[in-house]
Design an enzyme around this catalytic site. Structure first.
Site, PDB file in Angstrom:
ATOM      1  CE  LYS A  52     -18.093 -14.156 -37.377  1.00 45.60           C
ATOM      2  NZ  LYS A  52     -17.137 -15.221 -36.979  1.00 45.60           N
ATOM      3  CB  SER A 127     -13.675 -13.431 -36.536  1.00 46.42           C
ATOM      4  OG  SER A 127     -14.454 -14.604 -36.701  1.00 46.42           O
ATOM      5  CB  SER A 151     -14.245 -16.984 -34.600  1.00 46.27           C
ATOM      6  OG  SER A 151     -13.077 -16.425 -35.141  1.00 46.27           O
TER       7      SER A 151
HETATM    8  N1  GLN Z   1      -8.365 -16.124 -34.889  1.00 43.06           N
HETATM    9  C1  GLN Z   1      -8.441 -17.204 -35.816  1.00 43.06           C
HETATM   10  C2  GLN Z   1      -8.107 -16.731 -37.205  1.00 43.06           C
HETATM   11  O1  GLN Z   1      -7.846 -15.590 -37.346  1.00 43.06           O
HETATM   12  C3  GLN Z   1      -9.812 -17.823 -35.763  1.00 43.06           C
HETATM   13  C4  GLN Z   1     -10.794 -17.209 -36.660  1.00 43.06           C
HETATM   14  C5  GLN Z   1     -12.097 -17.919 -36.672  1.00 43.06           C
HETATM   15  O2  GLN Z   1     -12.338 -18.840 -35.888  1.00 43.06           O
HETATM   16  N2  GLN Z   1     -12.943 -17.535 -37.606  1.00 43.06           N
HETATM   17  O3  GLN Z   1      -8.115 -17.482 -38.154  1.00 43.06           O
END
Ligand code: GLN
Length: 446
Positions: A52, A127, A151
């Site tokens: 990532k 994400s 995410s």
């Molecule tokens: N969807 C969540 C957010 O937007 C989780 C994001 C994440 O785990 N990096 O914060």
């Protein structure tokens, strides 16, 4: 394997968009070195991997999918990258994501969205959308993602692969670009649970360069995959099966529960009463931490700098206005507001108190149970653009993954069948540092 990976990426990534930066030359060179290797083989010897793009890689562009870091070439490797290198896996490139890991659909990438390999009109989740889609599309053997509020798990669920968020502190965050430091955790995305055990083995362990890294013994995860769940005590929290959770998703998860029953596990319905406050608390805390963490992006130290600034303040303002996308700005504003004097007690402090209550809910359930079983996400993958203008709906999608993040406990998502042709994710949460039981339970079902 590396050749096959590069070939598959070449053939499919025009449609999927999982990669932001390739390192074809580096991967081929490393593969050549491994071909000639005669010593003892590392745990992940020769396995092509994607990382990532919020995990820094020395000399390999690391953008966080942000225009702010479009030209950023780190001068060091993250702790997990050093570990992957000593396990001898081969990094083929850097994976697309929501900008600074803020989002749940990968539509917040400032380069291009990622498409779900099961249906390219749909999102892969986020994400870590690139991380999940690349594994699902057979482009890499495994990938690393990061999970702050879901995410790793939610994109794994949407893409029909396995995603593990380890206990907070088990895996080093050194070199992970910080979003919300009290929640961020790196973990593997793989095709199956056994692979997740091996990748976790390679990346777990204490790192003195991360002050929140736990100094605990790391068990042999693969040896816990016995296939035996007889007598395993499963808690099923009713709050995860309420309104807003798709009927077919519920059905698939309850079918999985039946499978556990048939293997000799026992289960009971329980309540985690503070679940309904978790999303609100998370978005205050995560945004607060983000507003502080992202203050370092000032146009001076990293990445893109705006041209011909009138003065220092103008340099900051224009670099940040041009460099950050809309969702990142939304979080910085929300977090700055929540932390400002006069509001701190009402918002940030309250949210911290709610976090403690959520954690206590889990502690109480784990006094009587070994694992908690729930859906990973309330729905399957939705269409690109469908929720893009609706941040609140998007935030509510995280209802099933956020509680485990607030509590810092391990949680895995594994595929549990399809709903209208799209993968459904089964989430298994466990006690702190009890990844072994989480993996054993997941593996037995698989
Ligand atoms: N969807 C969540 C957010 O937007 C989780 C994001 C994440 O785990 N990096 O914060």
């Amino acid at each position: 394997l590396v050749d096959a990976s590069l070939k598959q990426i070449g053939e499919t990534d025009g449609k999927i968009g999982a990669f932001l930066t390739m390192d074809e030359a580096g991967a081929k060179k490393q593969a050549g070195e491994l071909d000639a290797w005669t010593g003892e083989r590392g745990l992940l010897f020769g396995l092509p991997a994607g990382i990532k793009d919020n995990i820094v890689t020395e000399g390999l562009r690391t953008t966080c999918a942000s225009q702010f870091l479009a030209n950023y070439n780190p001068i060091y490797d993250a702790g997990v990258v050093t570990k992957l290198k000593s396990a001898q896996s081969v990094t083929v490139g850097k994976l697309n994501m929501d900008e600074f890991a803020m989002g749940g659909s990968n539509e917040n990438s400032s380069f291009h969205p990622v498409r779900n390999p099961w249906d390219t009109s749909r999102v892969p989740g986020g994400s870590s959308g690139g991380s999940a889609a690349s594994v699902a599309a057979g482009q890499v053997y495994f990938s690393l993602g990061s999970d702050t509020g879901g995410s790793i798990r939610q994109p794994a669920a949407y893409c029909g692969v396995v995603g593990l968020k380890p206990t907070y502190g088990l895996v080093s965050r050194y070199g992970l670009v910080a979003f919300a430091s009290s929640l961020d955790q790196i973990g593997p995305i793989t095709k199956n649970v056994e692979d997740a055990a091996y990748v976790l083995q390679a990346i777990a362990g204490h790192d003195e360069r991360d002050s929140t890294s736990a100094n605990v013994d790391i068990p042999d995860y693969a040896s816990s995959l016995t296939g035996d769940v007889k007598g395993l005590r499963i808690a099923v929290p009713k709050e995860y099966f309420g309104e807003g959770v798709d009927t077919q998703v519920k059905e698939r998860v309850l079918e999985a529960l039946k499978v556990y029953e048939s293997m000799g596990a026992v289960w009971e319905e329980v309540s985690l009463p503070h679940t309904e406050y978790a999303v609100a608390a998370y978005y205050l805390l995560a945004s607060s931490e983000a507003s502080s963490n992202l203050a370092r992006f000032d146009g001076v130290r990293y990445g893109v700098r705006s041209e011909n600034p009138a003065n220092l303040l103008d340099l900051y303002r224009r670099s940040r206005s041009d460099g950050f996308g809309a969702e990142v700005k939304r979080r910085i504003m929300l977090g700055t507001y929540a932390l400002s004097s006069g509001y701190y007690d009402a918002y940030y402090k309250k949210a911290q108190q709610v976090r403690t209550l959520v954690k206590r809910d889990f502690d109480q359930v784990f006094e009587r149970f070994d694992i908690i079983l729930a859906p990973t996400a309330p729905t399957t993958a939705f269409k690109l653009g469908e929720q893009a203008d609706d941040p609140l709906t998007m935030y509510m999608n995280d209802i099933c993954t956020i509680p485990a993040s607030l509590a810092g406990i391990p949680a895995i998502s594994i595929p549990c069948g399809l709903a209208e042709g799209l993968p459904v994710g089964l989430q298994i949460m466990g006690k702190p540092f009890d990844e072994a039981t989480v993996l054993r339970a997941a593996h037995a079902y698989e």
